[in-house]
Design a protein around this motif. Structure first.
Motif, short mmCIF file in Angstrom:
data_model
loop_
_atom_site.label_atom_id
_atom_site.label_comp_id
_atom_site.label_asym_id
_atom_site.label_seq_id
_atom_site.Cartn_x
_atom_site.Cartn_y
_atom_site.Cartn_z
N ARG A 37 54.63 77.01 74.64
CA ARG A 37 53.12 76.79 74.27
C ARG A 37 53.25 75.94 72.95
N LEU A 38 51.74 75.08 72.93
CA LEU A 38 51.52 74.32 71.76
C LEU A 38 51.04 75.12 70.69
N LEU A 39 51.38 74.80 69.46
CA LEU A 39 50.69 75.56 68.51
C LEU A 39 49.95 74.35 67.58
N PRO A 40 48.90 74.52 67.26
CA PRO A 40 47.91 73.59 66.33
C PRO A 40 48.56 73.46 65.11
N GLY A 41 49.06 74.53 64.22
CA GLY A 41 49.50 74.29 62.78
C GLY A 41 48.31 73.65 61.90
N ASN A 42 48.54 72.44 61.26
CA ASN A 42 47.75 72.01 60.48
C ASN A 42 47.51 70.42 60.89
N ALA A 43 47.95 70.06 62.35
CA ALA A 43 47.60 68.90 63.14
C ALA A 43 46.32 68.66 63.00
N PRO A 44 45.76 67.44 63.22
CA PRO A 44 46.42 66.34 63.05
C PRO A 44 46.18 65.61 61.60
N GLY A 45 45.79 66.75 60.61
CA GLY A 45 45.21 66.56 59.20
C GLY A 45 46.60 66.22 58.40
N ASN A 46 46.90 67.46 57.98
CA ASN A 46 47.91 67.49 56.68
C ASN A 46 49.08 67.95 57.10
N GLY A 47 49.35 68.18 58.21
CA GLY A 47 50.76 68.81 58.62
C GLY A 47 51.06 68.64 60.09
N LEU A 83 45.06 60.06 71.66
CA LEU A 83 46.56 60.11 70.91
C LEU A 83 47.00 59.14 70.71
N GLY A 84 47.34 58.80 69.39
CA GLY A 84 48.04 57.56 68.79
C GLY A 84 49.70 57.48 69.15
N GLY A 85 50.11 58.64 68.87
CA GLY A 85 51.52 58.99 69.09
C GLY A 85 52.06 60.50 68.69
N VAL A 86 53.13 60.67 69.14
CA VAL A 86 53.69 62.24 68.82
C VAL A 86 55.10 61.71 68.52
N THR A 87 55.64 62.23 67.31
CA THR A 87 57.25 62.27 66.90
C THR A 87 57.43 63.68 66.96
N VAL A 88 58.51 63.99 67.78
CA VAL A 88 59.22 65.31 67.75
C VAL A 88 60.31 65.51 66.67
N LEU A 89 60.13 66.53 65.90
CA LEU A 89 61.18 66.65 64.88
C LEU A 89 61.85 67.79 65.46
N TRP A 90 63.54 67.68 65.23
CA TRP A 90 64.46 68.78 65.89
C TRP A 90 64.99 69.66 64.82
N PRO A 91 64.78 70.73 64.90
CA PRO A 91 65.73 71.71 63.92
C PRO A 91 67.19 71.60 64.26
N VAL A 110 62.45 78.85 69.27
CA VAL A 110 62.49 77.75 68.55
C VAL A 110 61.15 77.07 68.50
N VAL A 111 60.97 76.50 67.28
CA VAL A 111 59.63 75.61 67.29
C VAL A 111 60.02 74.24 66.78
N LEU A 112 59.84 73.28 67.72
CA LEU A 112 59.89 71.96 67.31
C LEU A 112 58.67 71.52 66.95
N PRO A 113 58.81 71.06 65.59
CA PRO A 113 57.46 70.29 64.99
C PRO A 113 57.17 69.14 65.53
N LEU A 114 55.82 68.85 65.53
CA LEU A 114 55.24 67.40 66.16
C LEU A 114 54.54 66.85 65.27
N LYS A 115 54.87 65.51 65.11
CA LYS A 115 54.11 64.88 64.08
C LYS A 115 52.89 64.08 64.96
N VAL A 116 51.81 64.55 64.91
CA VAL A 116 50.66 63.93 65.68
C VAL A 116 49.80 63.16 65.16
#
Length: 274
Positions: A37-47, A83-91, A110-116
């Protein structure tokens, strides 16, 4: 005037899905042994946002470079909007050695952070993901997942924010070879007198660490192994045979990326072959 502003705001918010307003995660997309599933977290503003992969007991999935066997996840965002772009961060992954070879894997949750980034930061981003990945228990099989999530501009504190922040802590940090901190890759030595040529990689880490390598396209390098005589539980030196190169490939000038993983974090270092 105030009532007009409030009315305008209400109308604007009414155009967003409820999940975006509440900061809720997308629905789970499940197969036998796993769900995403996708988690919103703090995107696309500050995190970042996040992709959560939940694996059943005894199951595993693969890092971006799976090793000797396995399939890395692939992400299709083509149906997203604004969507401008997505960068996947890998723990940091862990290493698994079995009869199939050596692999870089994740287990559990596992959670893969996504820079959106948004094409237009003033408008919502609708993330639409089609995911291809592999999961393994006694045998490995391909799996598919899909998830949709709308991210409101400047939204913060959405579902999964804490889990995403924790996952970011485990993403290996860029570091130069020879950096004084620990963990670090201390030195890389090339020996061309062997056939194939061999790299010796000296590392330092306070706890047991694994070393992974990523090479240019169409290079199929083996996994680095602890050097002969090294402490297998906490090796300080690895060897890598430069085998699996395309026919007539040259070594000089090509770049390798090493990831030294403690399982809780680590470092990434680039090495250009002399």
């Amino acid at each position: 005037m105030r009532s007009l502003v409030l009315s305008t705001l209400v109308l604007a918010l009414a155009g967003l899905p409820a999940a975006a307003l509440a900061g809720e995660a997308s629905a789970w997309s499940a197969v036998d042994g796993a769900a995403v599933r996708l988690l919103p977290g703090n995107a696309p503003g500050n995190g970042p946002a996040g992709l959560e992969i939940k694996l059943s007991e005894g199951w595993k999935t693969y890092w971006r470079n799976p090793g000797d066997a396995g399939i890395p996840p692939t992400f299709d965002w083509s149906k997203s909007e604004n969507l401008g772009g997505v960068t996947v961060l890998w723990p940091a992954p862990t290493r698994l050695d079995d009869e199939g070879g050596s692999s870089a894997i994740y287990k559990g949750d596992v959670v893969l952070p996504l820079k959106v980034t948004a094409a237009d930061p003033t408008k919502p981003v609708r993330l639409s993901l089609a995911l291809d990945y592999a999961i393994c228990h006694e045998i490995c099989m391909p799996a598919k997942g899909s998830a949709d999530l709308t991210l409101a501009p400047g939204a913060q504190g959405g579902e999964g924010a804490d889990a995403i922040a924790e996952a970011v802590k485990h993403v290996p940090k860029p570091a130069a070879i020879g950096a004084p901190e620990s963990p670090a890759i201390s030195k890389v030595t090339l020996d061309t007198s062997t056939k194939p040529a061999t790299l010796t990689i000296d590392v330092k880490a306070a706890s047991a660490a694994s070393l992974f390598v990523e090479a240019p396209l169409k290079w199929y390098l083996p996994m680095p192994n602890p050097a002969p005589g090294a402490d297998k539980a906490n090796p300080k030196q690895f060897v890598l045979q430069l085998d699996g190169l395309p026919k007539n490939a040259t070594l000089s000038g090509n770049e390798l990326r090493f990831t030294l993983s403690t399982g809780e974090g680590g470092v990434e270092s680039l090495y250009r072959l002399p």
